[in-house]
Structure formats: C-alpha cells, structure tokens
Design an enzyme around this catalytic site. Structure first.
Site, PDB file in Angstrom:
ATOM      1  N   TYR A  43     -26.965  38.628 -11.153  1.00  0.00           N
ATOM      2  CA  TYR A  43     -25.819  38.085 -11.443  1.00  0.00           C
ATOM      3  C   TYR A  43     -24.698  39.568 -11.911  1.00  0.00           C
ATOM      4  CZ  TYR A  43     -28.248  37.594 -15.713  1.00  0.00           C
ATOM      5  OH  TYR A  43     -28.998  37.627 -16.802  1.00  0.00           O
ATOM      6  N   GLY A  46     -21.599  41.177  -9.674  1.00  0.00           N
ATOM      7  CA  GLY A  46     -20.388  40.698  -9.562  1.00  0.00           C
ATOM      8  C   GLY A  46     -20.006  40.366 -11.018  1.00  0.00           C
ATOM      9  N   HIS A  47     -20.674  40.550 -12.175  1.00  0.00           N
ATOM     10  CA  HIS A  47     -20.257  39.827 -13.327  1.00  0.00           C
ATOM     11  C   HIS A  47     -20.535  40.852 -14.583  1.00  0.00           C
ATOM     12  CE1 HIS A  47     -19.907  36.697 -16.646  1.00  0.00           C
ATOM     13  NE2 HIS A  47     -18.897  36.181 -15.685  1.00  0.00           N
ATOM     14  N   PHE A  48     -20.155  41.837 -14.771  1.00  0.00           N
ATOM     15  CA  PHE A  48     -18.893  42.265 -14.127  1.00  0.00           C
ATOM     16  C   PHE A  48     -19.588  43.890 -13.884  1.00  0.00           C
ATOM     17  CE2 PHE A  48     -16.908  39.443 -16.975  1.00  0.00           C
ATOM     18  CZ  PHE A  48     -16.129  38.543 -16.101  1.00  0.00           C
ATOM     19  N   VAL A  53     -22.147  41.476 -18.213  1.00  0.00           N
ATOM     20  CA  VAL A  53     -22.082  40.412 -19.039  1.00  0.00           C
ATOM     21  C   VAL A  53     -23.033  39.065 -18.279  1.00  0.00           C
ATOM     22  CG1 VAL A  53     -20.850  38.625 -20.356  1.00  0.00           C
ATOM     23  CG2 VAL A  53     -20.214  41.052 -20.132  1.00  0.00           C
TER      24      VAL A  53
END
Length: 145
Positions: A43, A46-48, A53
């Site tokens: 994750y 894309g986060h971030f 995070v």
C-alpha cells in the site's frame, strides 16, 4: 504464537495478513500481537509515495485480525472453508498518529462481550507505547457453505 500458528488461526494470506506474531494471549479475555511495518508494504506505493503512511482502515483490519485469533483460540476452533468472521461494526474509531515504515504496530484487543455469535472488542494500536489508533470493533461468525 509464531507465524505458523497464526496461519492456522486466520484465513488471511499475503498480502492481507496483518499479524506477524502474538506476544500474549488469555482465552476469553485479551491478546497482544504485533505487525512489523516495512517499506515493502504494497500500500505504500500509492499511500503516499512522498510520505508512506499505513492506511487507517488497514490498522483497523490488523486489530480485527488479532481479534479473530483471540476469538478462534477462545472457542478452541480453527477457521475452515465453511465459515468466516465478518467485520460488522466499528464504533468510536480514532486515529491519533500516522504509522510509517519502520514502526512496529502493537495490537491490543480485549473482549468486551460475546452474545448470539456477535463479538465486541476494545482495540488499541500502539507504536512505541503511544496509542496511534483505537476503536470498539464488532465481528460475527457466519456460515458461507
């Protein structure tokens, strides 16, 4: 519990298994487990990208998985292909600090009550002893076959 025993007590698998080890467990009462957060988590792409995070919903999922282990161990059963524990409620969720790569996310879950197949838990996630997220969770076992 090491990862082999965790895999026996949860139906989740990579990339959705969010419990690495169980430190302590008291049947019918509570569990303390943890998840090591690494920069390799899928994750984080894309986060971030500029500030990785852990998504809050995945912190809640990690707490729910710890609750699942607690419930299965309390009942003395293991997950099977005929039933699943579903998330049925999250109350009073609060996110207090971001969880980032390098953190060790400690999962503290306590059974508040169990009635008619619905379990309610008090759950806290901590990093370095500080609460980063908390909620009351509800899960229910349902037959799928």
């Amino acid at each position: 519990m090491d990862i082999k025993e965790i895999l026996d007590h949860l139906p989740h698998r990579y990339p959705f298994l969010l419990v690495d080890r169980v430190i302590s467990f008291e049947p019918g009462k509570a569990i303390h487990a943890y998840k090591n957060i690494t920069i390799n988590e899928p994750y984080f792409v894309g986060h971030f990208p500029h500030f990785p995070v852990m998504p809050g919903v995945l912190i809640m999922e990690a707490l729910a998985q710890a609750a699942g282990i607690l419930s299965f161990k309390t009942m003395g059963i293991k997950p099977d292909d005929n039933s699943v524990f579903y998330f049925v409620g999250i109350d009073n969720a609060r996110f207090k600090k971001p969880v980032t790569a390098g953190d060790q996310l400690h999962l503290h879950v306590e059974i508040l009550r169990q009635m008619r197949g619905i379990w309610k838990y008090k759950a806290e996630a901590r990093v370095d002893g500080e609460i980063v997220a908390e909620a009351e969770l509800m899960c229910a076992k349902r037959d799928v076959a």
